[in-house]
Scaffold this active site. Structure first.
Site, PDB file in Angstrom:
ATOM      1  N   ALA A 237     -69.718  32.994  28.976  1.00 58.00           N
ATOM      2  CA  ALA A 237     -70.765  32.024  28.656  1.00 58.00           C
ATOM      3  C   ALA A 237     -70.137  30.672  28.328  1.00 58.00           C
ATOM      4  O   ALA A 237     -69.157  30.584  27.587  1.00 58.00           O
ATOM      5  CB  ALA A 237     -71.591  32.516  27.477  1.00 58.00           C
TER       6      ALA A 237
ATOM      7  N   ARG B  61     -58.128  37.767  31.239  1.00 53.95           N
ATOM      8  CA  ARG B  61     -57.866  39.197  31.481  1.00 53.95           C
ATOM      9  C   ARG B  61     -57.996  39.432  32.981  1.00 53.95           C
ATOM     10  O   ARG B  61     -58.817  38.815  33.652  1.00 53.95           O
ATOM     11  CB  ARG B  61     -58.838  40.066  30.700  1.00 53.95           C
ATOM     12  CG  ARG B  61     -58.652  41.564  30.918  1.00 53.95           C
ATOM     13  CD  ARG B  61     -59.529  42.397  29.977  1.00 53.95           C
ATOM     14  NE  ARG B  61     -58.907  42.561  28.675  1.00 53.95           N
ATOM     15  CZ  ARG B  61     -59.448  42.207  27.519  1.00 53.95           C
ATOM     16  NH1 ARG B  61     -60.654  41.661  27.512  1.00 53.95           N
ATOM     17  NH2 ARG B  61     -58.820  42.405  26.384  1.00 53.95           N
TER      18      ARG B  61
ATOM     19  N   HIS C  27     -69.827  13.544  40.830  1.00 61.10           N
ATOM     20  CA  HIS C  27     -69.776  12.088  40.894  1.00 61.10           C
ATOM     21  C   HIS C  27     -68.348  11.631  41.202  1.00 61.10           C
ATOM     22  O   HIS C  27     -67.378  12.374  41.021  1.00 61.10           O
ATOM     23  CB  HIS C  27     -70.241  11.488  39.569  1.00 61.10           C
ATOM     24  CG  HIS C  27     -69.416  11.932  38.396  1.00 61.10           C
ATOM     25  ND1 HIS C  27     -69.800  12.976  37.598  1.00 61.10           N
ATOM     26  CD2 HIS C  27     -68.229  11.490  37.909  1.00 61.10           C
ATOM     27  CE1 HIS C  27     -68.886  13.142  36.655  1.00 61.10           C
ATOM     28  NE2 HIS C  27     -67.927  12.259  36.826  1.00 61.10           N
TER      29      HIS C  27
END
Length: 254
Positions: A181, A204, A134
């Site tokens: 996640a 990492r 948007h």
């Protein structure tokens, strides 16, 4: 005094339950989309041994969607090309998915401009990839009525995208990258990196000179040796701890 329920279901209920499960399994097999059985869909390309699981999510603009071979598209995955159905998007594909890609259940890939997913990428469930965001430049107009911003998205081959990750417009993700996640990715991510957080940052990275930095905390898993049969693995799973330890000692002795 309430009458206690019978803990054992009736024969009629068991038969009905089996019939429902068998019917649903038939629907899943029959409703899945493949190159041999595309149904109403006319993908620009749909490789052999690729399957879109039933029930599908929203799918439109499929003439501009190219999907490679040996892909697994989970249940309720949304794949769209263009802002809305029935647009002419030109001669080139908008959404490209390479070979061997896995898209987890409930994921969304929204390609209003070009989105490219490299081969052998694995997505957890409920990943959201979009090339559109948007805009809110005009403070006097509702945000939903302002023309959106679009930027191409590219995800390199061999990546692992964790559950609930969000890949924003303009993201350029290198090869063999792990996206944790729930991460929210924008901008450029180098090859062989692990990113986490919102916004995502590199936590990492591997380079030829330094290896993994910070170093990995656990040793790499050992692959199953060549020539080991499923029957041998099954036999090993039945060993008690003492016997397994004794076999391990024998393996280390000269």
């Amino acid at each position: 005094m309430p009458k206690p329920e019978n803990p054992r279901p009736s024969r009629r209920r068991r038969l009905a339950q089996r019939a429902v499960h068998a019917g649903w399994a038939w629907l899943q097999r029959t409703g899945s989309v493949t190159a041999e059985h595309p149904g109403r869909f006319r993908f620009g390309a749909l490789g052999p041994h690729t399957r879109l699981a039933f029930p599908l999510g929203t799918v439109f603009g499929e003439p501009w969607i190219h999907v490679g071979s040996y892909c697994i598209i989970g249940e309720r995955v949304t794949l769209t090309a263009g802002l809305m159905p029935d647009l002419d998007l030109g001669p080139e594909p908008i959404l490209r998915i390479g070979d061997g890609v896995v898209l987890g259940r409930g994921s969304h890939v929204i390609a209003d401009t070009t989105v490219t997913i490299g081969s052998d990428c694995y997505f957890g469930p409920y990943v959201y990839v979009t090339s559109t965001n948007h805009s809110y430049d005009d403070p006097h107009q509702p945000i939903g009525k302002q023309w959106p911003r679009m930027e191409p998205v590219e995800i390199g081959p061999g990546c692992w995208i964790g559950t609930g990750a969000v890949i924003l417009p303009g993201a350029r993700i290198g090869r063999n990258v792990v996206v944790a996640a729930g991460a929210v990715v924008r901008g450029t991510v180098p090859d062989h990196a692990v990113v986490a957080g919102a916004p995502a940052r590199v936590v990492r990275r591997w380079t030829p000179d330094d290896g993994w930095q910070p170093p990995l905390r656990t040793p790499a898993p050992k692959p199953i040796p060549d020539g080991v049969t499923p029957q041998q693995l099954s036999a090993l799973s039945g060993l008690d701890e003492e016997t397994a330890a004794r076999l391990a000692r024998l393996d280390t002795e000269p």
